[in-house]
Write an enzyme that holds these catalytic residues in place. Structure first.
Site, PDB file in Angstrom:
ATOM      1  N   ASP A 133      39.647  43.588  47.137  1.00  0.00           N
ATOM      2  CA  ASP A 133      39.238  44.913  46.686  1.00  0.00           C
ATOM      3  C   ASP A 133      38.316  44.721  45.476  1.00  0.00           C
ATOM      4  O   ASP A 133      38.154  43.600  44.956  1.00  0.00           O
ATOM      5  CB  ASP A 133      40.461  45.802  46.368  1.00  0.00           C
ATOM      6  CG  ASP A 133      40.102  47.293  46.449  1.00  0.00           C
ATOM      7  OD1 ASP A 133      38.896  47.625  46.427  1.00  0.00           O
ATOM      8  OD2 ASP A 133      41.017  48.133  46.529  1.00  0.00           O
TER       9      ASP A 133
HETATM   10  C1  BGC Z   1      39.040  50.951  46.452  1.00  0.00           C
HETATM   11  C2  BGC Z   1      38.781  50.580  47.894  1.00  0.00           C
HETATM   12  C3  BGC Z   1      37.322  50.726  48.208  1.00  0.00           C
HETATM   13  C4  BGC Z   1      36.529  49.870  47.251  1.00  0.00           C
HETATM   14  C5  BGC Z   1      35.043  49.903  47.519  1.00  0.00           C
HETATM   15  C6  BGC Z   1      38.091  50.263  45.500  1.00  0.00           C
HETATM   16  O1  BGC Z   1      38.189  50.777  44.205  1.00  0.00           O
HETATM   17  O2  BGC Z   1      40.364  50.619  46.137  1.00  0.00           O
HETATM   18  O3  BGC Z   1      39.564  51.382  48.732  1.00  0.00           O
HETATM   19  O4  BGC Z   1      37.068  50.361  49.534  1.00  0.00           O
HETATM   20  O5  BGC Z   1      36.750  50.352  45.932  1.00  0.00           O
HETATM   21  O6  BGC Z   1      34.484  51.111  47.220  1.00  0.00           O
END
Ligand code: BGC
Length: 744
Positions: free
Chosen positions: A291
């Site tokens: 993530d």
């Molecule tokens: C979130 C994810 C997301 C990623 C990219 C993160 O902060 O937890 O769910 O896909 O950002 O935007």
């Protein structure tokens, strides 16, 4: 293969196809589209420098408006970038892609990713709302529509579906998933993967799915986002893993490792979940992306001493691609020289990323036709689907005295509440490239539905999270002369989703006061809720005759709600998550275990509260209809089976009313006693059926080892003993039968 239509990249196409055809005549194997992704990846891997390999493991963020950063061009040219997120639109994508494909040494294309969670431009209801449809085949269609639009914007990868089981409504991200149940969650997860990817995600209009957030992120303590989780192995296996397992089985191309600390090991360095469960037990053969900066965050977690330690722990655990932070790129070269990690470990991850790129067809088809941006977005079919999705996701929570549906010929209607006039809030969180101007509002919907003689008055009432006495006065004055008052209440869109945890579940601001004022007018009040989580609705339930849960319903939400309120449609959604009476009951979910002292209102020394009932306000699976239904004739094909056997469960469902409608028939089991204690109920089947007035249908379900078994510390088993079988229209009540499982 897409045709290139812009002159700046036509040359690229030509050069590329010359190279590709040369490959057939003895050029590198990786350029031969007839070779398998595995062979091609192995060949390509053998030609790469360490820097190029690390480049493939690097994903960087562009700008939220869709642009790339200046340094991305150079990195792409030097083969030091594998993927981006947020970069989109043909102009940006093709330009950056050209650097990678035509100007880098090996010509490895970039993967363009974006969070396409519930629609790209045509915004569908939020995922929690789609779960309330209890109709995975519809969610599959909306995911397919989202994929087609995302693809048109140059994307080949979405960070969806989000499949985290969530039992705590404080957690804002409960809006992004399918709610609290592993069985419903698994069905929705698999459907969405199929929708995004189709049979072959290399096809035009398809994108790679990324199942997230692995693992257990939904159990964030106290519902506070990014917080730690502590989950037993049996709960992981029985509750939190099933949607991931179903998504992996449906062929999900990638998985995202989560932010949370899971039982002391952050998910983005958790070898036992990534390499052990995902790859080992389930044979997942895609790649894992961290993530956003979650590799870097291993330092803040206190798992890694420094950047190198974090990079090593994540890579060794099996996190292949690093999103946004750059520790792999910066620290792995020295770690390799110092023999702290082997080249084999690095190659393993690079191979997985390359294989996915070959499977995605982007070596053959790296660019996007810019014309699609004008032809493939907001198509009539997609908009129609958005309306159907919104209609099916509505849940009628209360309808005292049959107040709903309203008569379109009503003389005067007051529509109250800022949410009734808000386009932006209809989109909910994570609305990709959705535009508020695409969305219709409840107020517009009401105006379109009522008769020509009906007077519609509107007052925005108080802002969602504030308001003055004067706001309340004005709203009450507007409502006073009306025959019926429709109030839009709930949360504004940004109150749900990531980093939107709440410590209260009440209606924010002065909305409750507003409702109290409106009630005093003595006119019938219909409340339409727009929100992304279960709220505390005790006062509403006790004081308002009709409540319709509309979630964030997407671009066609306003008209869908109005059509339902005025009886052109009949609500049939069911709650995918428990609505507590009060925050103090949280976490509250239907599939809890029993206790040695189950709650009894009359017995003090039982598991209960002294100041609140223990039951929820609205249980999981609950939802009303304008029709009335009756279940009867529950029967099992056999009263006794062996652990490897199966039983057919049949039941009749009848529509007793004069209105066609949908009912969701739900099958639950209770394993009465096991070597570990079992939940009081577990969903194991459901069917949403439409019945004409007076119609009766026989439904059949099957219960076999997959449904009757569970994971305990010794593995997975169907344990001999008594199973209670319930067929019902919510997780409470219903018809009961008994099944005995006897040892072979
Ligand atoms: C979130 C994810 C997301 C990623 C990219 C993160 O902060 O937890 O769910 O896909 O950002 O935007």
């Amino acid at each position: 293969m897409k045709k290139l239509l812009i002159s700046s990249v036509c040359l690229a196409c030509f050069v590329f196809s010359v190279r590709a055809s040369a490959s057939a005549a003895g050029a590198p194997l990786y350029k031969n589209s007839k070779a398998s992704p595995r062979e091609r990846a192995a060949d390509l891997l053998g030609r790469m420098t360490v820097e190029e390999k690390l480049g493939q493991l690097q994903q960087l963020d562009g700008f939220s408006e869709g642009g790339y950063r200046e340094e991305h061009l150079k990195m792409a040219r030097e083969g030091r970038l594998g993927s981006t997120l947020n970069v989109r639109f043909a102009g940006n994508v093709n330009k950056l892609q050209k650097e990678a494909v035509e100007h880098s040494r090996l010509g490895i294309p970039l993967l363009f990713a974006f969070d396409v969670i519930h629609g790209y431009r045509t915004i569908f209801p939020i995922p929690l709302a789609e779960a309330a449809q209890w109709k995975p085949e519809l969610a599959e269609k909306s995911a397919a529509a989202a994929a087609a639009e995302a693809y048109a914007a140059g994307l080949k990868w979405t960070f969806a579906p989000m499949v985290d089981i969530a039992r705590d409504p404080r957690w804002g991200r409960i809006a992004e998933g399918a709610g609290e149940d592993p069985y419903l969650g698994a069905a929705m997860a698999a459907a969405r993967v199929r929708g995004f990817q189709g049979d072959d995600f290399a096809a035009p209009g398809k994108v790679m799915a990324c199942v997230k957030h692995w693992a257990g992120y939904g159990a964030a303590e106290a519902g506070r986002d990014y917080n730690s989780t502590d989950i037993s192995q049996t709960s992981l296996r029985n509750i939190y893993y099933p949607p991931f397992k179903a998504a992996a089985a449906a062929g999900a191309a990638t998985v995202m490792s989560a932010f949370n600390d899971l039982n002391g090991v952050p998910s983005s360095a958790n070898k036992s979940t990534i390499d052990g469960v995902l790859r080992g037990d389930w044979k997942f053969d895609g790649f894992v992306v961290s993530d956003y900066t979650s590799v870097q965050e291993l330092l803040a977690h206190g798992l890694a001493e420094d950047g190198e330690d974090a990079a090593l722990k994540a890579l060794r655990a099996g996190v292949d691609m690093e999103m946004v932070s750059t520790l792999y790129r910066d620290k792995i070269p020295a770690a390799l020289s110092g023999k702290k990690i082997s080249l084999t470990t690095l190659d393993r991850s690079v191979r997985r990323v390359l294989e996915a790129k070959f499977r995605a067809g982007i070596f053959e088809d790296p660019y996007i036709d810019p014309k699609l941006e004008t032809t493939a977005l907001k198509t009539p079919r997609a908009l129609e689907l958005a309306e159907e999705a919104a209609l099916k996701s509505l849940v009628l929570l209360k309808n005292e005295g049959g107040l709903l549906p309203l008569d379109p010929a009503v003389k005067k209607v007051a529509v109250i509440g800022v949410l009734a006039g808000s386009r932006a809030d209809m989109l909910g969180s994570w609305f990709a490239d959705g535009k508020p101007e695409d969305a219709d509002t409840l107020l517009e919907g009401v105006r379109a539905m009522v008769s020509s003689g009906t007077i519609v008055v509107y007052s925005s009432g108080c802002p969602v999270n504030g308001g003055t006495d004067e706001d309340l006065e004005k709203a009450a004055a507007a409502a006073s002369g009306a025959d019926v008052i429709i109030v839009a209440a709930g949360e504004s869109a940004e109150m749900s989703g990531e980093a939107a945890s709440r410590a209260f579940l009440s209606l924010p601001g002065r909305q409750l006061e507003l409702l109290e004022r409106l009630k005093k007018t003595g006119k019938p009040v219909v409340v339409v809720l727009f929100n992304g989580r279960p709220l505390e609705l005790g006062w509403l339930d006790a004081n308002v005759p009709a409540i319709l849960e509309a979630w964030y319903p997407g671009v066609r939400g306003g008209r869908a709600v109005a059509r339902t309120i005025f009886g052109l449609e009949n609500p049939g959604g069911k709650l995918p998550v428990t609505f507590p009476r009060t925050l103090g009951q949280v976490p509250l979910y239907y599939n809890h275990r029993s206790t040695g002292r189950p709650p009894s209102p009359s017995e003090k020394y039982t598991s209960r509260y002294i100041d609140s009932p223990t039951e929820p306000l609205y249980p999981f699976g609950y939802g009303l209809s304008y029709s009335s239904f009756a279940l009867s004739g529950l029967s099992l094909s056999s009263g006794e089976i062996t652990p490897d056997g199966a039983v057919k469960v049949s039941v009749d469902i009848a529509n007793l009313s004069s209105r066609a409608g949908d009912e969701v028939v739900q099958l639950y089991i209770r394993d009465a006693a096991g070597s570990e204690t079992r939940p009081v109920r577990e969903l194991k089947g459901f069917k949403r059926v439409t019945l004409a007035p007076g119609e009766k249908k026989m439904l059949e379900f099957e219960l076999g080892p997959a449904e009757l078994g569970y994971y305990y510390s010794g593995g997975f088993a169907v344990e001999p003993g008594v199973f209670k079988i319930y067929v019902s229209t919510s997780s409470a009540g219903g018809l009961e039968a008994v099944l005995r499982v006897s040892a072979r």
